[in-house]
Design a protein around this motif. Structure first.
Motif, PDB file in Angstrom:
ATOM      1  N   PRO A   1     -10.205  14.211   4.206  1.00  0.00           N
ATOM      2  CA  PRO A   1      -9.236  14.313   3.233  1.00  0.00           C
ATOM      3  C   PRO A   1      -9.051  15.711   2.822  1.00  0.00           C
ATOM      4  N   LEU A   2      -8.003  16.164   2.360  1.00  0.00           N
ATOM      5  CA  LEU A   2      -7.608  17.528   1.978  1.00  0.00           C
ATOM      6  C   LEU A   2      -8.725  18.230   1.235  1.00  0.00           C
ATOM      7  N   GLU A   3      -9.235  17.593   0.285  1.00  0.00           N
ATOM      8  CA  GLU A   3     -10.100  18.247  -0.841  1.00  0.00           C
ATOM      9  C   GLU A   3     -11.271  18.498   0.008  1.00  0.00           C
ATOM     10  N   GLN A   4     -11.850  17.763   0.859  1.00  0.00           N
ATOM     11  CA  GLN A   4     -12.967  18.136   1.896  1.00  0.00           C
ATOM     12  C   GLN A   4     -12.448  19.166   2.864  1.00  0.00           C
ATOM     13  N   LEU A   5     -11.301  19.234   3.401  1.00  0.00           N
ATOM     14  CA  LEU A   5     -10.854  20.418   4.117  1.00  0.00           C
ATOM     15  C   LEU A   5     -11.177  21.692   3.504  1.00  0.00           C
ATOM     16  N   GLN A   6     -10.536  21.656   2.365  1.00  0.00           N
ATOM     17  CA  GLN A   6     -10.420  23.061   1.420  1.00  0.00           C
ATOM     18  C   GLN A   6     -11.837  23.431   1.047  1.00  0.00           C
ATOM     19  N   ALA A   7     -12.741  22.597   0.903  1.00  0.00           N
ATOM     20  CA  ALA A   7     -14.278  22.739   0.825  1.00  0.00           C
ATOM     21  C   ALA A   7     -14.717  23.387   1.788  1.00  0.00           C
TER      22      ALA A   7
ATOM     23  N   ALA B   1       0.856  -1.246   0.087  1.00  0.00           N
ATOM     24  CA  ALA B   1      -0.033  -0.352  -0.006  1.00  0.00           C
ATOM     25  C   ALA B   1       0.959   1.278  -0.033  1.00  0.00           C
ATOM     26  N   LEU B   2       2.008   1.328   0.832  1.00  0.00           N
ATOM     27  CA  LEU B   2       2.949   2.264   0.942  1.00  0.00           C
ATOM     28  C   LEU B   2       3.633   2.466  -0.558  1.00  0.00           C
ATOM     29  N   LYS B   3       4.108   1.438  -1.093  1.00  0.00           N
ATOM     30  CA  LYS B   3       4.703   1.591  -2.528  1.00  0.00           C
ATOM     31  C   LYS B   3       3.716   2.067  -3.497  1.00  0.00           C
ATOM     32  N   GLU B   4       2.664   1.431  -3.561  1.00  0.00           N
ATOM     33  CA  GLU B   4       1.455   1.985  -4.566  1.00  0.00           C
ATOM     34  C   GLU B   4       0.818   3.311  -4.127  1.00  0.00           C
ATOM     35  N   GLU B   5       1.243   3.709  -3.270  1.00  0.00           N
ATOM     36  CA  GLU B   5       0.559   5.156  -2.956  1.00  0.00           C
ATOM     37  C   GLU B   5      -0.678   5.041  -2.650  1.00  0.00           C
ATOM     38  N   ARG B   6      -1.021   4.198  -1.837  1.00  0.00           N
ATOM     39  CA  ARG B   6      -2.408   3.671  -1.263  1.00  0.00           C
ATOM     40  C   ARG B   6      -2.686   4.243   0.120  1.00  0.00           C
ATOM     41  N   LEU B   7      -1.621   4.888   0.826  1.00  0.00           N
ATOM     42  CA  LEU B   7      -2.011   5.248   2.128  1.00  0.00           C
ATOM     43  C   LEU B   7      -2.462   6.913   1.887  1.00  0.00           C
ATOM     44  N   GLN B   8      -3.196   7.027   2.946  1.00  0.00           N
ATOM     45  CA  GLN B   8      -3.903   8.636   2.663  1.00  0.00           C
ATOM     46  C   GLN B   8      -3.630   9.308   4.083  1.00  0.00           C
ATOM     47  N   LEU B   9      -3.725  10.558   3.988  1.00  0.00           N
ATOM     48  CA  LEU B   9      -3.763  11.449   5.128  1.00  0.00           C
ATOM     49  C   LEU B   9      -4.898  11.991   5.317  1.00  0.00           C
ATOM     50  N   HIS B  10      -5.686  12.235   6.492  1.00  0.00           N
ATOM     51  CA  HIS B  10      -6.658  12.979   6.711  1.00  0.00           C
ATOM     52  C   HIS B  10      -6.170  13.949   7.681  1.00  0.00           C
ATOM     53  N   TYR B  11      -6.995  15.355   7.723  1.00  0.00           N
ATOM     54  CA  TYR B  11      -6.612  16.256   8.473  1.00  0.00           C
ATOM     55  C   TYR B  11      -7.670  16.767   9.467  1.00  0.00           C
ATOM     56  N   GLN B  12      -7.257  17.042  10.679  1.00  0.00           N
ATOM     57  CA  GLN B  12      -8.282  17.251  11.529  1.00  0.00           C
ATOM     58  C   GLN B  12      -8.007  18.773  12.112  1.00  0.00           C
ATOM     59  N   LEU B  13      -8.751  19.853  11.991  1.00  0.00           N
ATOM     60  CA  LEU B  13      -8.678  20.979  12.511  1.00  0.00           C
ATOM     61  C   LEU B  13      -8.480  21.042  13.814  1.00  0.00           C
ATOM     62  N   GLN B  14      -7.637  22.199  14.180  1.00  0.00           N
ATOM     63  CA  GLN B  14      -7.553  22.497  15.788  1.00  0.00           C
ATOM     64  C   GLN B  14      -7.985  23.966  16.030  1.00  0.00           C
ATOM     65  N   TYR B  15      -8.735  24.185  17.205  1.00  0.00           N
ATOM     66  CA  TYR B  15      -9.223  25.360  17.227  1.00  0.00           C
ATOM     67  C   TYR B  15      -8.669  26.333  18.369  1.00  0.00           C
ATOM     68  N   ALA B  16      -8.742  27.476  18.335  1.00  0.00           N
ATOM     69  CA  ALA B  16      -8.596  28.272  19.822  1.00  0.00           C
ATOM     70  C   ALA B  16     -10.080  28.205  20.141  1.00  0.00           C
ATOM     71  N   LEU B  17     -10.384  28.174  21.549  1.00  0.00           N
ATOM     72  CA  LEU B  17     -11.489  28.060  22.101  1.00  0.00           C
ATOM     73  C   LEU B  17     -12.022  29.354  22.421  1.00  0.00           C
ATOM     74  N   GLU B  18     -12.021  30.249  21.619  1.00  0.00           N
ATOM     75  CA  GLU B  18     -12.880  31.538  21.788  1.00  0.00           C
ATOM     76  C   GLU B  18     -14.232  31.258  21.394  1.00  0.00           C
ATOM     77  N   ALA B  19     -14.922  32.622  21.912  1.00  0.00           N
ATOM     78  CA  ALA B  19     -16.384  32.434  21.551  1.00  0.00           C
ATOM     79  C   ALA B  19     -16.615  31.929  20.172  1.00  0.00           C
ATOM     80  N   GLU B  20     -15.924  32.441  19.167  1.00  0.00           N
ATOM     81  CA  GLU B  20     -15.944  32.110  17.872  1.00  0.00           C
ATOM     82  C   GLU B  20     -14.726  31.254  17.456  1.00  0.00           C
TER      83      GLU B  20
END
Ligand code: C2E
Ligand code: MG
Ligand code: MG
Ligand code: MG
Length: 283
Positions: free
Chosen positions: A267-273, A34-53
């Motif tokens: 996934p990155l595309e979803q994060l961008q959206a 999977a690594l060799k064939e580039e079938r691993l993926q990264l997902h990204y999880q946002l972190q937030y400053a815990l302000e009112a907004e």
């Protein structure tokens, strides 16, 4: 007769062990492919400053492997396997490269300009050439050091205190952000934490789970917030699943938060959206 039965037990046990090892080796081979064939993926999880907004201030890269046969395999399962059989170096190399490139694309698009956090396991952190692995990834991709964050578990840092202090100082000299992951699960003394020049402390999600009602979890979170404040570093809560937990953490003075309530890993595309739509937080 008892001896014969005992011998039988040993044989059954050995067979079970062999089958388990065979299954793991098979999984390792599939992971290698999977690594060799580039079938691993990264997902990204946002972190937030815990302000009112809540405002995005970071994101964590989380590795995903969807195996044709087994479906989604948890990183807690396959990272351990990769560590055991020496595949972790190649995987970390790939993760660093991908995360740096993706983050550079995000920064250039003007959608988000925060560090991307990559998880580093013990065997990688303590490798002779760890610092050059990081330096090379930054040089090859062109990502500024200040936009890379490395998460190292409390357990690994504390079990090799002197080495860890040196490595973290070198990373910080190139502006890389260094975080202590899974804080509270490593049974370390406050004395050893004081010696480690971390920028951030991430409270393990097992202590967030009991909020807002569990008195012990409340006390642990308050203590973590105080430790971080006296070290003058940022404290991040992981695993925030409800708005009640979020409010409890905000009231306790926790700086940053991460969790399904705020944003799922995606996934990155979803994060961008998501960033384009401007709906980057739940509350
Ligand atoms: P971690 O570094 O503590 O990552 C946080 C884990 O919590 C992630 O699990 C994430 O999906 C999960 N999480 C985030 N928000 C919530 C929430 O609100 N509720 C719950 N229940 N869980 C939440 P994941 O992605 O399964 O990763 C598990 C662990 O695997 C990570 O723990 C990390 O130690 C390791 N890992 C993941 N990716 C990598 C990688 O690229 N390299 C290395 N060395 N380890 C990785
Ligand atoms: Mg982490
Ligand atoms: Mg963690
Ligand atoms: Mg954790």
């Amino acid at each position: 007769q008892a001896k014969a039965a005992g011998g039988n037990c040993v044989r059954v046990f050995q067979q079970a062990l062999r089958r388990r090892t065979e299954a793991r080796l098979l999984m390792l081979e599939r992971l290698r492919e999977a690594l060799k064939e580039e079938r691993l993926q990264l997902h990204y999880q946002l972190q937030y400053a815990l302000e009112a907004e809540p405002r995005p201030v970071g994101m964590e890269a989380l590795l995903r492997w969807h195996d044709g046969e087994r479906g989604a395999v948890s990183p807690t399962e396959f990272i351990g396997l990769a560590e055991e059989y020496g595949l972790i170096g190649a995987i970390t190399h790939w993760v660093l490269e991908r995360a740096c490139r993706d983050n550079l694309a995000l920064i250039r698009s003007g959608l988000l300009d925060v560090p991307v956090a990559v998880n580093i396991c013990g065997s990688t952190f303590l490798r002779e050439d760890f610092l050059s692995l990081i330096g090379d990834s930054l040089a090859r991709t062109g990502l500024p050091g200040s936009r890379l964050e490395l998460e190292i578990t409390e357990r690994v840092a504390v079990s090799n205190l002197d080495d860890a202090v040196q490595i973290i100082n070198s990373l910080r000299a190139s502006d890389v952000v260094v975080s202590m992951d899974d804080f509270g699960t490593g049974y370390s003394s406050l004395g050893s934490i004081k010696q480690l020049p971390f920028d951030r402390l991430k409270i393990d999600r097992s202590f967030i789970a009991g909020l807002p009602n569990d008195a012990v979890d409340q006390a642990i979170v308050r203590a973590a917030v105080q430790v971080a404040a006296s070290l003058d570093i940022t404290v991040v809560a992981e695993g925030i699943e409800t708005v009640e937990q979020l409010e409890c953490l905000r009231a306790a003075g926790c700086d940053h938060g991460q969790g399904y309530w705020l944003a799922r890993p995606m996934p990155l595309e979803q994060l961008q959206a998501l960033l384009r739509s401007g709906q980057a937080a739940n509350s």
